[in-house]
Scaffold this motif. Structure first.
Motif, PDB file in Angstrom:
ATOM      1  N   THR A   1       0.832  -1.208   0.000  1.00  0.00           N
ATOM      2  CA  THR A   1       0.000   0.000   0.000  1.00  0.00           C
ATOM      3  C   THR A   1       0.863   1.253   0.000  1.00  0.00           C
ATOM      4  N   LEU A   2       1.948   1.257   0.773  1.00  0.00           N
ATOM      5  CA  LEU A   2       2.857   2.410   0.794  1.00  0.00           C
ATOM      6  C   LEU A   2       3.402   2.708  -0.596  1.00  0.00           C
ATOM      7  N   ARG A   3       3.837   1.660  -1.271  1.00  0.00           N
ATOM      8  CA  ARG A   3       4.444   1.858  -2.589  1.00  0.00           C
ATOM      9  C   ARG A   3       3.425   2.313  -3.626  1.00  0.00           C
ATOM     10  N   HIS A   4       2.247   1.726  -3.588  1.00  0.00           N
ATOM     11  CA  HIS A   4       1.293   1.985  -4.664  1.00  0.00           C
ATOM     12  C   HIS A   4       0.335   3.138  -4.390  1.00  0.00           C
ATOM     13  N   LYS A   5       0.112   3.456  -3.122  1.00  0.00           N
ATOM     14  CA  LYS A   5      -0.786   4.561  -2.808  1.00  0.00           C
ATOM     15  C   LYS A   5      -0.027   5.867  -2.564  1.00  0.00           C
ATOM     16  N   LEU A   6       1.095   5.780  -1.840  1.00  0.00           N
ATOM     17  CA  LEU A   6       1.870   6.982  -1.521  1.00  0.00           C
ATOM     18  C   LEU A   6       3.144   7.095  -2.349  1.00  0.00           C
ATOM     19  N   LEU A   7       3.335   6.144  -3.273  1.00  0.00           N
ATOM     20  CA  LEU A   7       4.503   6.145  -4.169  1.00  0.00           C
ATOM     21  C   LEU A   7       5.814   6.165  -3.387  1.00  0.00           C
ATOM     22  N   TRP A   8       5.839   5.486  -2.241  1.00  0.00           N
ATOM     23  CA  TRP A   8       7.024   5.462  -1.392  1.00  0.00           C
ATOM     24  C   TRP A   8       8.143   4.688  -2.078  1.00  0.00           C
ATOM     25  N   GLY A   9       9.307   5.345  -2.241  1.00  0.00           N
ATOM     26  CA  GLY A   9      10.462   4.700  -2.842  1.00  0.00           C
ATOM     27  C   GLY A   9      10.394   4.539  -4.343  1.00  0.00           C
ATOM     28  N   ILE A  10       9.334   5.084  -4.981  1.00  0.00           N
ATOM     29  CA  ILE A  10       9.215   4.946  -6.433  1.00  0.00           C
ATOM     30  C   ILE A  10      10.282   5.803  -7.111  1.00  0.00           C
ATOM     31  N   ASP A  11      11.050   5.196  -8.002  1.00  0.00           N
ATOM     32  CA  ASP A  11      12.147   5.881  -8.681  1.00  0.00           C
ATOM     33  C   ASP A  11      12.229   5.297 -10.098  1.00  0.00           C
TER      34      ASP A  11
END
Length: 295
Positions: free
Chosen positions: A280-290
């Motif tokens: 959820t962190l990665r896909h909802k808040l774009l956490w760590g997306i690079d």
């Protein structure tokens, strides 16, 4: 099997998904108990063969065997359900009809899978900490607890406030700010995050104290164990301040004594097997997306 359906309302585009949910529940012989205002708003658009059972207060659910409450909407709608399930240990499943859907994490396209998970009990249960508010005057009726956060705020455009804050009676700090947030781990990804607070894993035994627009460069959010009682004294040029629990609000004055602590019971939040907090962190808040890291 009985489940409760709660929603604040709907837009026309959601009708097909609501109808799909009701049809799937009927197909699986699951009885839907519908929040009464929501039922009345659906009546002109969805033909009901017979009037379903409804509820409008938490007490209405006491005489029913409700195995789950399904929230149809966004995260704000799911926060409302705390007022209905209370300490009944009725798990909550959030279907996202809103925008972000951090708590209401099940997409519209997963409605059939969600009903299947409810029927066969193949979901995962997350126990979420609530915080409890004590005050020297009655506040928030018989629902003095929150899933996300408690806040103290200046009222309207008045000058910033001074919030003297204590941990178990020991002085912590005086915050010169527009307000102060105490969030649960669940609430750490909400208002607290937007004010510079850290992300905290849901199972962490902690609260986050985050100032809102502090007038001190050396004041930062702080994480404290959730076995602390956090108390406050508020003063400012205005005599009135705002106090909130999630999306509910009360106006208070500087004579009100406030303290928050961990609630004795927890909220059971359901998710499907393939969902977790990191996903959820990665896909909802774009956490760590690079762009350099396609994973």
């Amino acid at each position: 099997m009985q489940i409760a359906l709660y929603s604040r309302g709907f837009i026309t585009e959601d009708l097909a998904n609501i109808r799909q949910l009701l049809d799937e529940l009927q197909r699986q012989e699951i009885t839907a108990v519908i929040y009464e205002p929501f039922y009345h708003s659906l009546q002109p658009h969805i033909p009901f063969k017979e009037r379903p059972a409804t509820f409008s207060r938490a007490e209405d659910l006491n005489s029913m065997t409700i195995e789950c409450l399904v929230s149809l909407g966004g995260d704000g709608t799911l926060l409302d359900t705390v007022c209905y399930v209370r300490d009944k240990n009725i798990p909550v499943l959030g279907v996202n009809f809103g925008r972000l859907g951090f708590l209401a994490s099940i997409g519209k396209e997963e409605i059939q899978a969600a009903v299947h998970a409810l029927l066969h009990r193949t979901y995962v249960v997350d126990k979420r900490t609530l915080l409890h508010l004590d005050a020297n005057i009655p506040l928030f009726g018989d629902v003095p607890y929150a899933l996300n956060d408690f806040t103290i705020h200046k009222k309207d455009t008045s000058a910033m406030v001074k919030i003297h804050t204590y941990l178990n009676g020991a002085f912590l700090n005086t915050y010169w700010a527009d307000g102060l947030i105490v969030s649960t781990p669940t609430g750490s990804t909400g208002y607290s995050l937007s004010c510079g607070g850290p992300v905290v894993f849901p199972e962490a035994g902690s609260f986050v104290i985050t100032p809102v627009a502090p007038h001190n460069l050396n004041v930062r959010p702080i994480v404290v164990p959730d076995n602390n009682i956090i108390s406050f004294e508020v003063e400012g040029r205005s005599d009135l301040f705002l106090c909130t629990l999630d999306s509910r609000m009360e106006t208070i004055d500087n004579t009100v004594q406030l303290a928050v602590k961990k609630e004795e019971f927890k909220l059971s939040l359901l998710r499907l097997d393939d969902g977790n907090f990191l996903h959820t962190l990665r896909h909802k808040l774009l956490w760590g997306i690079d762009a350099r890291n396609p994973k």
